[in-house]
Design a protein around this motif. Structure first.
Motif, PDB file in Angstrom:
ATOM      1  N   ASP A  52       0.952  -1.205  -0.048  1.00  0.00           N
ATOM      2  CA  ASP A  52      -0.201   0.056  -0.068  1.00  0.00           C
ATOM      3  C   ASP A  52       0.898   1.345  -0.133  1.00  0.00           C
ATOM      4  OD1 ASP A  52      -2.660  -0.886  -0.058  1.00  0.00           O
ATOM      5  OD2 ASP A  52      -2.727  -1.622   1.985  1.00  0.00           O
ATOM      6  N   LEU A  53       2.034   1.017   0.180  1.00  0.00           N
ATOM      7  CA  LEU A  53       3.140   2.353   0.106  1.00  0.00           C
ATOM      8  C   LEU A  53       3.912   2.339  -1.478  1.00  0.00           C
ATOM      9  CD1 LEU A  53       5.081   2.569   3.374  1.00  0.00           C
ATOM     10  CD2 LEU A  53       3.068   3.777   2.650  1.00  0.00           C
ATOM     11  N   THR A  54       3.343   1.446  -2.247  1.00  0.00           N
ATOM     12  CA  THR A  54       3.887   1.577  -3.329  1.00  0.00           C
ATOM     13  C   THR A  54       3.089   2.286  -4.467  1.00  0.00           C
ATOM     14  OG1 THR A  54       3.009  -0.732  -4.233  1.00  0.00           O
ATOM     15  CG2 THR A  54       5.123  -0.838  -3.010  1.00  0.00           C
ATOM     16  N   PRO A  55       3.747   2.746  -5.670  1.00  0.00           N
ATOM     17  CA  PRO A  55       2.875   3.330  -6.744  1.00  0.00           C
ATOM     18  C   PRO A  55       1.743   2.126  -7.253  1.00  0.00           C
ATOM     19  CG  PRO A  55       5.189   3.746  -7.213  1.00  0.00           C
ATOM     20  CD  PRO A  55       5.004   2.859  -5.977  1.00  0.00           C
ATOM     21  N   SER A  56       0.546   2.630  -7.734  1.00  0.00           N
ATOM     22  CA  SER A  56      -0.127   1.806  -8.307  1.00  0.00           C
ATOM     23  C   SER A  56       0.295   1.266  -9.432  1.00  0.00           C
ATOM     24  CB  SER A  56      -1.610   2.295  -8.472  1.00  0.00           C
ATOM     25  OG  SER A  56      -1.453   3.502  -9.338  1.00  0.00           O
ATOM     26  N   THR A  57      -0.173  -0.185  -9.901  1.00  0.00           N
ATOM     27  CA  THR A  57       0.241  -0.685 -11.079  1.00  0.00           C
ATOM     28  C   THR A  57       0.119   0.279 -12.329  1.00  0.00           C
ATOM     29  OG1 THR A  57      -0.413  -2.857 -10.125  1.00  0.00           O
ATOM     30  CG2 THR A  57      -0.223  -2.727 -12.535  1.00  0.00           C
ATOM     31  N   GLU A  58      -0.995   0.889 -12.481  1.00  0.00           N
ATOM     32  CA  GLU A  58      -1.393   1.714 -13.437  1.00  0.00           C
ATOM     33  C   GLU A  58      -0.293   2.834 -13.422  1.00  0.00           C
ATOM     34  OE1 GLU A  58      -3.622   1.014 -11.001  1.00  0.00           O
ATOM     35  OE2 GLU A  58      -4.566  -0.640 -12.136  1.00  0.00           O
ATOM     36  N   LEU A  59      -0.101   3.486 -12.242  1.00  0.00           N
ATOM     37  CA  LEU A  59       0.836   4.732 -12.249  1.00  0.00           C
ATOM     38  C   LEU A  59       2.378   4.128 -12.510  1.00  0.00           C
ATOM     39  CD1 LEU A  59       1.744   7.698 -11.733  1.00  0.00           C
ATOM     40  CD2 LEU A  59       1.744   7.056  -9.210  1.00  0.00           C
ATOM     41  N   ARG A  60       2.599   3.048 -11.984  1.00  0.00           N
ATOM     42  CA  ARG A  60       3.850   2.479 -12.282  1.00  0.00           C
ATOM     43  C   ARG A  60       4.124   2.257 -13.904  1.00  0.00           C
ATOM     44  NH1 ARG A  60       5.265  -2.795 -12.652  1.00  0.00           N
ATOM     45  NH2 ARG A  60       3.339  -3.513 -11.661  1.00  0.00           N
ATOM     46  N   PHE A  74       4.888  12.113 -12.074  1.00  0.00           N
ATOM     47  CA  PHE A  74       4.868  10.924 -11.448  1.00  0.00           C
ATOM     48  C   PHE A  74       4.920  11.190  -9.764  1.00  0.00           C
ATOM     49  CE2 PHE A  74       7.294   7.829  -9.018  1.00  0.00           C
ATOM     50  CZ  PHE A  74       6.553   6.916  -9.188  1.00  0.00           C
ATOM     51  N   ALA A  75       5.684  12.031  -9.572  1.00  0.00           N
ATOM     52  CA  ALA A  75       5.584  12.648  -8.031  1.00  0.00           C
ATOM     53  C   ALA A  75       4.805  12.947  -7.485  1.00  0.00           C
ATOM     54  CB  ALA A  75       7.105  13.361  -7.654  1.00  0.00           C
ATOM     55  N   ASP A  76       4.062  13.984  -8.161  1.00  0.00           N
ATOM     56  CA  ASP A  76       2.667  14.600  -7.763  1.00  0.00           C
ATOM     57  C   ASP A  76       1.803  13.306  -7.648  1.00  0.00           C
ATOM     58  OD1 ASP A  76       4.003  16.834  -7.835  1.00  0.00           O
ATOM     59  OD2 ASP A  76       3.135  17.703  -9.679  1.00  0.00           O
ATOM     60  N   ARG A  77       1.353  12.498  -8.711  1.00  0.00           N
ATOM     61  CA  ARG A  77       0.558  11.546  -8.521  1.00  0.00           C
ATOM     62  C   ARG A  77       0.731  10.497  -7.443  1.00  0.00           C
ATOM     63  NH1 ARG A  77      -0.813  10.068 -14.952  1.00  0.00           N
ATOM     64  NH2 ARG A  77      -1.373  12.343 -15.561  1.00  0.00           N
ATOM     65  N   TYR A  78       2.051  10.185  -7.361  1.00  0.00           N
ATOM     66  CA  TYR A  78       2.320   9.211  -6.194  1.00  0.00           C
ATOM     67  C   TYR A  78       1.996   9.872  -4.884  1.00  0.00           C
ATOM     68  CZ  TYR A  78       5.253   5.949  -3.423  1.00  0.00           C
ATOM     69  OH  TYR A  78       5.728   5.057  -2.557  1.00  0.00           O
ATOM     70  N   ARG A  79       2.171  10.927  -4.770  1.00  0.00           N
ATOM     71  CA  ARG A  79       2.101  11.777  -3.524  1.00  0.00           C
ATOM     72  C   ARG A  79       0.568  11.805  -3.309  1.00  0.00           C
ATOM     73  NH1 ARG A  79       5.691  15.659  -5.427  1.00  0.00           N
ATOM     74  NH2 ARG A  79       7.656  15.262  -4.610  1.00  0.00           N
ATOM     75  N   GLU A  80      -0.203  11.810  -4.133  1.00  0.00           N
ATOM     76  CA  GLU A  80      -1.461  11.815  -4.107  1.00  0.00           C
ATOM     77  C   GLU A  80      -1.925  10.280  -3.675  1.00  0.00           C
ATOM     78  OE1 GLU A  80      -3.816  13.056  -7.768  1.00  0.00           O
ATOM     79  OE2 GLU A  80      -2.638  14.777  -7.709  1.00  0.00           O
ATOM     80  N   GLU A  81      -1.507   9.433  -3.898  1.00  0.00           N
ATOM     81  CA  GLU A  81      -1.771   7.865  -3.671  1.00  0.00           C
ATOM     82  C   GLU A  81      -1.240   7.781  -2.166  1.00  0.00           C
ATOM     83  OE1 GLU A  81      -1.689   5.498  -7.965  1.00  0.00           O
ATOM     84  OE2 GLU A  81       0.107   5.081  -6.481  1.00  0.00           O
ATOM     85  N   PRO A 119      12.807   8.146  -3.787  1.00  0.00           N
ATOM     86  CA  PRO A 119      12.740   9.396  -3.070  1.00  0.00           C
ATOM     87  C   PRO A 119      11.277  10.020  -2.529  1.00  0.00           C
ATOM     88  CG  PRO A 119      13.996   9.126  -5.127  1.00  0.00           C
ATOM     89  CD  PRO A 119      13.296   7.946  -4.935  1.00  0.00           C
ATOM     90  N   VAL A 120      10.314   9.831  -3.422  1.00  0.00           N
ATOM     91  CA  VAL A 120       9.185  10.508  -3.037  1.00  0.00           C
ATOM     92  C   VAL A 120       8.723   9.776  -1.883  1.00  0.00           C
ATOM     93  CG1 VAL A 120       6.674  10.908  -3.680  1.00  0.00           C
ATOM     94  CG2 VAL A 120       8.559  10.873  -5.339  1.00  0.00           C
ATOM     95  N   LEU A 121       8.762   8.500  -1.593  1.00  0.00           N
ATOM     96  CA  LEU A 121       8.403   7.595  -0.567  1.00  0.00           C
ATOM     97  C   LEU A 121       9.226   8.368   0.940  1.00  0.00           C
ATOM     98  CD1 LEU A 121       6.731   5.822   1.076  1.00  0.00           C
ATOM     99  CD2 LEU A 121       8.465   3.927   0.141  1.00  0.00           C
ATOM    100  N   LEU A 122      10.441   8.627   0.506  1.00  0.00           N
ATOM    101  CA  LEU A 122      11.423   8.857   1.755  1.00  0.00           C
ATOM    102  C   LEU A 122      10.780  10.350   2.220  1.00  0.00           C
ATOM    103  CD1 LEU A 122      14.795   7.736   0.444  1.00  0.00           C
ATOM    104  CD2 LEU A 122      13.565   6.947   2.798  1.00  0.00           C
ATOM    105  N   GLN A 123      10.453  11.125   1.101  1.00  0.00           N
ATOM    106  CA  GLN A 123      10.147  12.392   1.557  1.00  0.00           C
ATOM    107  C   GLN A 123       9.025  12.379   2.442  1.00  0.00           C
ATOM    108  OE1 GLN A 123       8.845  15.052  -1.662  1.00  0.00           O
ATOM    109  NE2 GLN A 123       9.234  16.825  -0.537  1.00  0.00           N
ATOM    110  N   SER A 124       7.876  11.362   1.869  1.00  0.00           N
ATOM    111  CA  SER A 124       6.707  11.294   2.874  1.00  0.00           C
ATOM    112  C   SER A 124       6.932  10.700   4.285  1.00  0.00           C
ATOM    113  CB  SER A 124       5.841  10.369   2.206  1.00  0.00           C
ATOM    114  OG  SER A 124       5.211  11.244   0.852  1.00  0.00           O
ATOM    115  N   LEU A 125       7.980   9.893   4.387  1.00  0.00           N
ATOM    116  CA  LEU A 125       8.317   9.248   5.566  1.00  0.00           C
ATOM    117  C   LEU A 125       9.080  10.458   6.392  1.00  0.00           C
ATOM    118  CD1 LEU A 125       9.434   5.902   4.444  1.00  0.00           C
ATOM    119  CD2 LEU A 125       7.838   6.242   6.185  1.00  0.00           C
TER     120      LEU A 125
END
Length: 127
Positions: A52-60, A74-81, A119-125
């Motif tokens: 659940d912390l990974t980008p969706s299949t569609e986004l990936r 991608f970074a913006d859409r991933y942050r939304e997820e 990097p986006v995940l680390l920023q969120s963490l």
């Protein structure tokens, strides 16, 4: 392995799934949607698979079609997820674990973690 990722929040580290687990890895969290090829579950020593912390299949898939020109979108859409309830709950739990019992090691199979979702995940963490 985090040489190409800056900054890494305190209490976290990143390693590739193909690196041997080390005693000082702490809590190991796989942060890829797919299991790493050629790595057995016993050899990986994963404590949690945080799909659940990974980008969706569609986004990936969308990102991998043209990673150079789609990086910012991608970074913006991933942050939304990551703003979804389940992802937020996991982020809060991992932040707490990194504060009280570090490190939390994020495990990924990507060849270049600095050019992926990491990097986006680390920023969120780190927020």
């Amino acid at each position: 392995m985090t040489d190409d990722i800056d900054p890494v929040p305190s209490g976290f580290q990143v390693k590739r799934a193909y690196e041997a687990p080390e005693p000082d890895d702490g809590y190991r969290v796989l942060v890829d949607r797919l299991w790493p090829r050629g790595v057995t579950k016993s050899a990986a020593r994963i404590d949690e698979w945080a799909k659940d912390l990974t980008p969706s299949t569609e986004l990936r898939r969308w990102f991998h079609e043209d990673p150079q020109s789609r990086r910012d979108d991608f970074a913006d859409r991933y942050r939304e997820e990551l703003a979804g309830r389940t992802a937020r709950e996991i982020l809060v739990r991992l932040r707490g674990l990194a504060r009280t019992n570090p490190p939390v090691t994020l495990i990924t199979a990507v060849k270049n973690p600095g050019s992926s979702h990491i990097p986006v995940l680390l920023q969120s963490l780190g927020e």
